[in-house]
Design a protein around this motif. Structure first.
Motif, mmCIF file in Angstrom:
data_model
loop_
_atom_site.group_PDB
_atom_site.id
_atom_site.type_symbol
_atom_site.label_atom_id
_atom_site.label_comp_id
_atom_site.label_asym_id
_atom_site.label_seq_id
_atom_site.Cartn_x
_atom_site.Cartn_y
_atom_site.Cartn_z
ATOM 1 N N UNK A 34 0.833 -1.205 0.000
ATOM 2 C CA UNK A 34 0.000 0.000 0.000
ATOM 3 C C UNK A 34 0.869 1.257 0.000
ATOM 4 N N UNK A 35 2.073 1.169 0.593
ATOM 5 C CA UNK A 35 2.973 2.321 0.587
ATOM 6 C C UNK A 35 3.370 2.699 -0.835
ATOM 7 N N UNK A 36 3.551 1.708 -1.707
ATOM 8 C CA UNK A 36 3.888 2.002 -3.100
ATOM 9 C C UNK A 36 2.765 2.790 -3.782
ATOM 10 N N UNK A 37 1.513 2.418 -3.492
ATOM 11 C CA UNK A 37 0.393 3.166 -4.045
ATOM 12 C C UNK A 37 0.330 4.580 -3.514
ATOM 13 N N UNK A 38 0.577 4.720 -2.209
ATOM 14 C CA UNK A 38 0.558 6.046 -1.585
ATOM 15 C C UNK A 38 1.676 6.923 -2.154
ATOM 16 N N UNK A 138 -6.121 1.685 1.149
ATOM 17 C CA UNK A 138 -4.813 1.467 1.759
ATOM 18 C C UNK A 138 -4.951 1.446 3.283
ATOM 19 N N UNK A 139 -5.683 2.394 3.826
ATOM 20 C CA UNK A 139 -5.874 2.436 5.279
ATOM 21 C C UNK A 139 -6.742 1.280 5.770
ATOM 22 N N UNK A 140 -7.742 0.905 4.981
ATOM 23 C CA UNK A 140 -8.590 -0.219 5.371
ATOM 24 C C UNK A 140 -7.794 -1.519 5.386
ATOM 25 N N UNK A 141 -6.892 -1.693 4.417
ATOM 26 C CA UNK A 141 -6.031 -2.877 4.375
ATOM 27 C C UNK A 141 -5.149 -2.926 5.619
ATOM 28 N N UNK A 142 -4.577 -1.788 6.003
ATOM 29 C CA UNK A 142 -3.738 -1.746 7.204
ATOM 30 C C UNK A 142 -4.554 -2.020 8.457
ATOM 31 N N UNK A 143 -5.755 -1.459 8.520
ATOM 32 C CA UNK A 143 -6.609 -1.650 9.705
ATOM 33 C C UNK A 143 -6.928 -3.129 9.890
ATOM 34 N N UNK A 409 -13.251 0.746 5.570
ATOM 35 C CA UNK A 409 -13.120 1.391 4.262
ATOM 36 C C UNK A 409 -13.770 2.762 4.245
ATOM 37 N N UNK A 410 -14.955 2.858 4.838
ATOM 38 C CA UNK A 410 -15.643 4.149 4.898
ATOM 39 C C UNK A 410 -14.839 5.144 5.738
#
Length: 532
Positions: A34-38, A138-143, A409-410
């Motif tokens: 996800x960091x690569x996407x960010x 990205x944040x939902x994946x980390x959560x 996700x929301x």
């Protein structure tokens, strides 16, 4: 086959973190992905700001055009982020993230190839739509991947990755603009997207929520998007139409009415796009508001300081990137540090301190004059970067850490929407403030610098050009008159810049007071997670 895991939030994420074998499902490899996407999205934001003056020169773009190059992207992103997070919750966060990565890269390629302002603005909006699939997930994946005790550290690294790209963007953008072309700053997203796609396919596990199988909230999507567009369009056009013009008021107040209708709809539908129950949590409400104000200041300052450096002081694109490094490097360094501070003390202290530092830094930037050296710029930018770095990670804890994991996700969409909406409002409002101030002082500044009154009166139609920091050429004028016009134009720009910095600084200090109401997230709600 899907494995249905029903557990509380902490046990679910602990299992995800400790039960993974190899790269796939390992939380730290998920963070890399996800960091690569960010990083791809972060690079795009800062390289565009460096490219703006050259785009204006090559395509004869006005200040409004440049605002729309920035704001068409930010507006599409802000309007669709919550929907993008909802799609991830329903159809799979990995799937939506990777679709966003591919679409972001392809639309970036189209921006570089299209060759006209209208096309650039349109493809920037499309780029924003794909970014809306990418960022909240990205944040939902980390959560879903990290246990509570490691989540703040992971978000700090996530924030640091974004800041690395923001720090590198001005240098990379400057090199590309100066030695290749402004189009090339968009082409770099193609290899970045390919890398993010490859890693994501290799390491990410799919996850989604079992509680979002209802129909999509189409009325909510339309009213949120339409309301935001009306407000932002009115704010951007206020600089040319006037703040009290009927058209400006119609768009702004019409947009606010539509947004009010959105709130009513969300309280009555069975599967709302943005559950209003989230805002019953004070930390989520205040955290979102504070983040809007924080990025209201950052995007506005970055936009106009870049114009100041390149158009007023004639600094090269590479030099501009170097001048901005104190801001971007400080953000990069403070992201992980803020994660540790937030983990130990909760989000309130870093948010209050960060916003206070940012507000003071913005007010100190009002010392800038047309001939100010780097020494007048870097201390304020450094302070601003430290403040921003503290707030980004802490606000993620305030918003996402207080939301149920089923709404991850929301909540991720809400956090990123607040960030991007702040950027849209910052460039729109502060741009209008700057332009209005330039118009009110222009004749006095021109005549005070020695330009003849008739020449000064004749340049009132060049307000948009001067609001970019560019001094217009007067046909047939002597060198002394042209010098006076350049001096007066730049002084008018500086007056507008000072006014916009005061507005941003005061707003940020108000946000620091609001941040006192934020509390640490509980992360204790029950959840149903589907893991593939």
């Amino acid at each position: 086959m899907s494995q249905h895991v029903v557990a509380d939030d902490q046990r679910t994420r602990s299992a995800s973190a400790t039960g993974a074998t190899g790269r796939r499902g390992n939380p730290w490899w998920a963070l890399v992905s996800v960091a690569l996407g960010v990083i791809m999205v972060g690079l795009d934001g800062t390289v565009v700001s460096i490219a703006n003056p050259r785009i204006a020169e090559d395509l004869n773009a006005s200040l409004t055009d440049l605002q729309w190059i920035t704001n068409s992207y930010l507006l599409a992103l802000a309007a669709l982020l919550i929907f993008g997070g909802k799609l991830g919750d329903r159809y799979g966060r990995k799937r939506m993230f990777l679709i966003g990565v591919v679409g972001f890269g392809l639309s970036s390629l189209a921006i570089g190839l299209v060759g006209n302002i209208v096309g650039i603005i349109a493809f920037r909006a499309l780029q924003g739509a794909f970014g809306a699939l990418l960022m909240p997930n990205t944040l939902a994946i980390l959560r879903g991947a990290f246990p509570p005790k490691e989540l703040n550290r992971a978000i700090g690294i996530w924030s640091g990755a974004s800041s690395v790209s923001i720090a590198g963007g001005p240098i990379i953008g400057g090199l590309l603009v100066e030695h290749v072309s402004w189009e090339s700053v968009f082409y770099i997203n193609v290899p970045m997207g390919a890398l993010a796609l490859g890693v994501g396919l290799a390491v990410l596990r799919e996850s989604q929520s079992e509680s979002v199988r209802q129909r999509h909230d189409l009325p909510g999507i339309l009213t949120l998007s339409g309301g935001l567009f009306g407000v932002i369009f009115g704010l951007i056009k206020a600089s040319s139409w006037g703040w009290t013009d009927a058209k400006t008021l119609a768009f702004v107040f019409g947009g606010l009415v539509v947004l009010a209708l959105f709130v009513v709809i969300e309280t009555r539908v069975s599967a709302p796009l943005l559950p209003m129950r989230l805002f019953t949590n004070r930390s989520i409400s205040v955290g979102s508001t504070v983040l809007v104000i924080n990025f209201f200041a950052l995007f506005g300052v970055l936009f106009f300081v870049t114009l100041f450096l390149q158009n007023v002081q004639h600094v090269s694109p590479i030099g501009t990137g170097v001048h901005i490094l104190p801001l971007t490097l400080a953000m990069m360094i403070m992201g992980p540090i803020s994660g540790h501070v937030t983990e130990r003390f909760g989000p309130r202290p870093p948010m209050v301190v960060g916003l206070t530092l940012s507000g003071v830094a913005l007010l100190l930037l009002t010392r800038l004059e047309t001939d100010s050296g780097f020494g007048a710029l870097w201390p304020s930018l450094l302070m601003l970067g430290i403040g921003m770095g503290l707030v980004i990670t802490a606000s993620a804890e305030a918003i996402i850490g207080n939301a149920p994991v089923d709404d991850a996700g929301v909540a991720g969409g809400l956090q990123t929407t607040a960030l991007q909406l702040g950027g849209v409002i910052g460039t729109a409002v502060l741009g209008s403030v700057l332009s209005s101030r330039v118009g009110s002082v222009l004749i006095d500044k021109l005549t005070g610098a020695g330009a003849p009154t008739d020449v000064a009166n004749g340049l009132t139609g060049s307000n948009e050009l001067i609001s970019q920091g560019v001094a217009p050429r007067v046909t047939g004028a002597s060198e002394s008159v042209q010098t006076a016009v350049a001096t007066g134009s730049h002084e008018a720009f500086i007056a507008g810049l000072h006014t916009s910095l005061v507005v941003a600084g005061v707003a940020t200090l108000v946000a620091a007071v609001l941040a006192l109401l934020v509390q640490r997230g509980s992360n204790s709600d029950g959840t149903t997670v589907v893991v593939h």
